[in-house]
Design an enzyme around this catalytic site. Structure first.
Site, PDB file in Angstrom:
ATOM      1  N   HIS A 188       0.860  -1.188   0.000  1.00  0.00           N
ATOM      2  CA  HIS A 188       0.000   0.000   0.000  1.00  0.00           C
ATOM      3  C   HIS A 188       0.892   1.234   0.000  1.00  0.00           C
ATOM      4  O   HIS A 188       0.797   2.111   0.853  1.00  0.00           O
ATOM      5  CB  HIS A 188      -0.950  -0.014   1.200  1.00  0.00           C
ATOM      6  CG  HIS A 188      -2.040  -1.013   1.064  1.00  0.00           C
ATOM      7  ND1 HIS A 188      -3.225  -0.753   0.393  1.00  0.00           N
ATOM      8  CD2 HIS A 188      -2.124  -2.295   1.483  1.00  0.00           C
ATOM      9  CE1 HIS A 188      -3.989  -1.828   0.428  1.00  0.00           C
ATOM     10  NE2 HIS A 188      -3.337  -2.782   1.069  1.00  0.00           N
ATOM     11  N   ARG A 220      10.764   5.354 -16.872  1.00  0.00           N
ATOM     12  CA  ARG A 220      11.857   6.015 -16.171  1.00  0.00           C
ATOM     13  C   ARG A 220      11.789   5.841 -14.656  1.00  0.00           C
ATOM     14  O   ARG A 220      12.642   6.368 -13.948  1.00  0.00           O
ATOM     15  CB  ARG A 220      11.876   7.510 -16.520  1.00  0.00           C
ATOM     16  CG  ARG A 220      12.192   7.781 -17.984  1.00  0.00           C
ATOM     17  CD  ARG A 220      12.198   9.275 -18.296  1.00  0.00           C
ATOM     18  NE  ARG A 220      12.496   9.507 -19.706  1.00  0.00           N
ATOM     19  CZ  ARG A 220      11.581   9.507 -20.672  1.00  0.00           C
ATOM     20  NH1 ARG A 220      10.310   9.289 -20.362  1.00  0.00           N
ATOM     21  NH2 ARG A 220      11.939   9.715 -21.932  1.00  0.00           N
ATOM     22  N   ASP A 240      -5.860 -15.051  -8.337  1.00  0.00           N
ATOM     23  CA  ASP A 240      -7.286 -15.360  -8.471  1.00  0.00           C
ATOM     24  C   ASP A 240      -7.832 -15.005  -9.845  1.00  0.00           C
ATOM     25  O   ASP A 240      -9.023 -15.182 -10.118  1.00  0.00           O
ATOM     26  CB  ASP A 240      -8.101 -14.647  -7.382  1.00  0.00           C
ATOM     27  CG  ASP A 240      -8.035 -13.125  -7.473  1.00  0.00           C
ATOM     28  OD1 ASP A 240      -7.257 -12.600  -8.303  1.00  0.00           O
ATOM     29  OD2 ASP A 240      -8.749 -12.455  -6.700  1.00  0.00           O
ATOM     30  N   HIS A 243      -7.101  -9.980  -9.440  1.00  0.00           N
ATOM     31  CA  HIS A 243      -6.214  -8.964  -8.892  1.00  0.00           C
ATOM     32  C   HIS A 243      -5.054  -8.638  -9.818  1.00  0.00           C
ATOM     33  O   HIS A 243      -4.612  -7.480  -9.888  1.00  0.00           O
ATOM     34  CB  HIS A 243      -5.678  -9.410  -7.525  1.00  0.00           C
ATOM     35  CG  HIS A 243      -6.618  -9.128  -6.394  1.00  0.00           C
ATOM     36  ND1 HIS A 243      -7.748  -9.879  -6.184  1.00  0.00           N
ATOM     37  CD2 HIS A 243      -6.597  -8.175  -5.434  1.00  0.00           C
ATOM     38  CE1 HIS A 243      -8.385  -9.395  -5.125  1.00  0.00           C
ATOM     39  NE2 HIS A 243      -7.706  -8.358  -4.659  1.00  0.00           N
ATOM     40  N   ASP A 267      -5.478 -13.251   0.623  1.00  0.00           N
ATOM     41  CA  ASP A 267      -6.126 -11.964   0.898  1.00  0.00           C
ATOM     42  C   ASP A 267      -7.626 -12.178   1.122  1.00  0.00           C
ATOM     43  O   ASP A 267      -8.460 -11.375   0.723  1.00  0.00           O
ATOM     44  CB  ASP A 267      -5.888 -10.965  -0.235  1.00  0.00           C
ATOM     45  CG  ASP A 267      -6.141  -9.519   0.181  1.00  0.00           C
ATOM     46  OD1 ASP A 267      -6.101  -9.232   1.397  1.00  0.00           O
ATOM     47  OD2 ASP A 267      -6.402  -8.679  -0.701  1.00  0.00           O
ATOM     48  N   LEU A 299     -12.236  -3.490  -6.399  1.00  0.00           N
ATOM     49  CA  LEU A 299     -11.853  -4.718  -5.711  1.00  0.00           C
ATOM     50  C   LEU A 299     -11.634  -4.439  -4.230  1.00  0.00           C
ATOM     51  O   LEU A 299     -11.044  -3.424  -3.854  1.00  0.00           O
ATOM     52  CB  LEU A 299     -10.582  -5.294  -6.305  1.00  0.00           C
ATOM     53  CG  LEU A 299     -10.702  -6.053  -7.632  1.00  0.00           C
ATOM     54  CD1 LEU A 299      -9.318  -6.427  -8.139  1.00  0.00           C
ATOM     55  CD2 LEU A 299     -11.559  -7.297  -7.480  1.00  0.00           C
ATOM     56  N   ALA A 300     -12.121  -5.360  -3.399  1.00  0.00           N
ATOM     57  CA  ALA A 300     -11.986  -5.213  -1.941  1.00  0.00           C
ATOM     58  C   ALA A 300     -11.659  -6.578  -1.349  1.00  0.00           C
ATOM     59  O   ALA A 300     -12.531  -7.285  -0.855  1.00  0.00           O
ATOM     60  CB  ALA A 300     -13.256  -4.637  -1.332  1.00  0.00           C
ATOM     61  N   GLY A 301     -10.382  -6.962  -1.414  1.00  0.00           N
ATOM     62  CA  GLY A 301     -10.002  -8.281  -0.938  1.00  0.00           C
ATOM     63  C   GLY A 301     -10.358  -9.351  -1.950  1.00  0.00           C
ATOM     64  O   GLY A 301     -10.760  -9.063  -3.080  1.00  0.00           O
TER      65      GLY A 301
END
Length: 372
Positions: A188, A220, A240, A243, A267, A299-301
């Site tokens: 993150h 670069r 999966d 992701h 995850d 996407l959330a997990g």
């Protein structure tokens, strides 16, 4: 009980011709498979130690953020054990300080939960621009209460993995975190390649879900992503089909200098072994065509377990079976500084996972365990 697999994972490799005798719920002896095949109680294609998953946000309808209690931890671990996973790092994503405190107290009282290996603290010291589904209100720098919480866990013997954005970490605090014995993972993050490489000599040794929640490579500026791929840091990947595109994972794996430094993670969210939707931060996350998405369509997990991830890695990425097994068993443990789980006399039957030729779970009938 006699288990006669076609392939058995022992000492970092797949072996043929070995049957496993189980007595009192534990491995008692090994025998030549040929002489045992006719009387075997189970003949799976592969027998391995239960996979180790270093990133499990939830399962069985429970999110750790929503239920940071011993009971919540037990439900999550049990859901993944039913899916074939051996051990998990329960994962708390960025949240309020009091939620972290409750999780620490729950972990300190959860020593006897089967399948619970330790804790992954994913945040809160992350980059706001790469927070993904993490709540912006709770993103904050490394502070002394967080360091104290980690120290309480490591001093109690729990493995701890901490995901943070290295470019946001005060060097002194990062050194204090490394001194606790926690494994530090970059994730993150909007770190440049130079910032990530610098962090490798200051306690960072891992990367959380490669490709996801980090800047893409540019001509670069390879960024954290490019530098991580070319480094010897351990890197987790979510396989999966949602992701990360399979071709991108193939490119990354081909470019890595060591094949023993990339491991699978799920995850996983509460939908694994649970209903098709759940809430976190007061928002609903729902399963849609195999993807978990929030109300903005992001996407959330993941709706994924380790056995499914192994099958995906073999079929989607074309990885050889021995590498797939290692990515689910020995390599994630090595990332934590732990020895592999060895299939040897005395190991509990409950620590084994059996798979068919398509890498689908084959149930093993439990037997009462005896003391080792």
């Amino acid at each position: 009980m006699l288990i006669a697999p076609h392939l058995l994972w022992r000492n970092g490799a797949l072996h043929k011709g070995c049957a496993v005798e189980v007595r009192g719920g534990r491995i008692a002896a090994f025998h030549p498979a040929g002489a045992c095949a006719a009387r075997a109680d189970l003949a799976p294609h592969i027998l391995i130690p239960g996979p180790t998953d270093l990133q499990v946000n939830g399962g069985g309808g429970t999110m750790l953020n929503g239920d940071p209690t011993s009971a919540g931890l037990a439900r999550i671990a049990a859901a993944h054990r039913r899916a074939g996973t051996g051990e998990i790092l329960a994962t708390l994503i960025t949240d309020a300080p009091e939620r972290l405190d409750r999780t620490v107290e729950a972990m300190l009282g959860a020593r006897d939960i089967p399948g619970l290996l330790g804790l992954h603290l994913e945040g809160p010291a992350i980059a706001e621009t790469r927070r993904g589904t993490h709540a912006a209100d709770h993103v904050r720098p490394l502070d002394r209460p967080f360091l104290s919480a980690v120290r309480r866990l490591t001093e109690a013997g729990w493995p701890v993995l901490v995901t943070l954005a290295p470019e946001r970490a005060d060097p002194g605090r990062l050194a204090e975190l490394a001194a606790t014995g926690a494994v530090i993972s970059a994730g993150h993050s909007a770190a440049t390649a130079a910032q990530f490489r610098h962090s490798l000599s200051h306690g960072v040794g891992c990367v959380t879900h490669l490709f996801n929640a980090m800047d893409p490579m540019r001509s670069r500026e390879p960024g954290l992503l490019g530098a991580a791929i070319l480094s010897e840091a351990y890197c987790g990947v979510i396989v999966d089909g949602h992701h990360v595109a399979p071709d991108m994972l193939r490119i990354a794996l081909a470019a890595r200098p060591r094949r023993d430094r990339t491991f699978l993670v799920s995850d996983a969210m509460a939908t694994v072994g649970g209903p098709d939707r759940f809430e976190i931060y007061g928002r609903t996350i729902a399963l849609d065509g195999g993807r978990l998405v929030n109300d903005e369509g992001n996407l959330a997990g993941a709706h994924l377990d380790m056995v499914t991830a192994m099958g995906n890695a073999h079929r989607m990425l074309g990885l050889p079976l021995d590498l797939v097994v290692a990515m689910a068993t020995d390599i994630p443990r090595a990332a934590l500084g732990l020895a592999p789980v060895k299939i040897a006399p005395g190991l509990a039957l409950s620590r084994l996972t059996a798979l068919d030729a398509d890498l689908r779970l084959v149930p093993i009938r439990p037997e009462p365990e005896t003391a080792p």
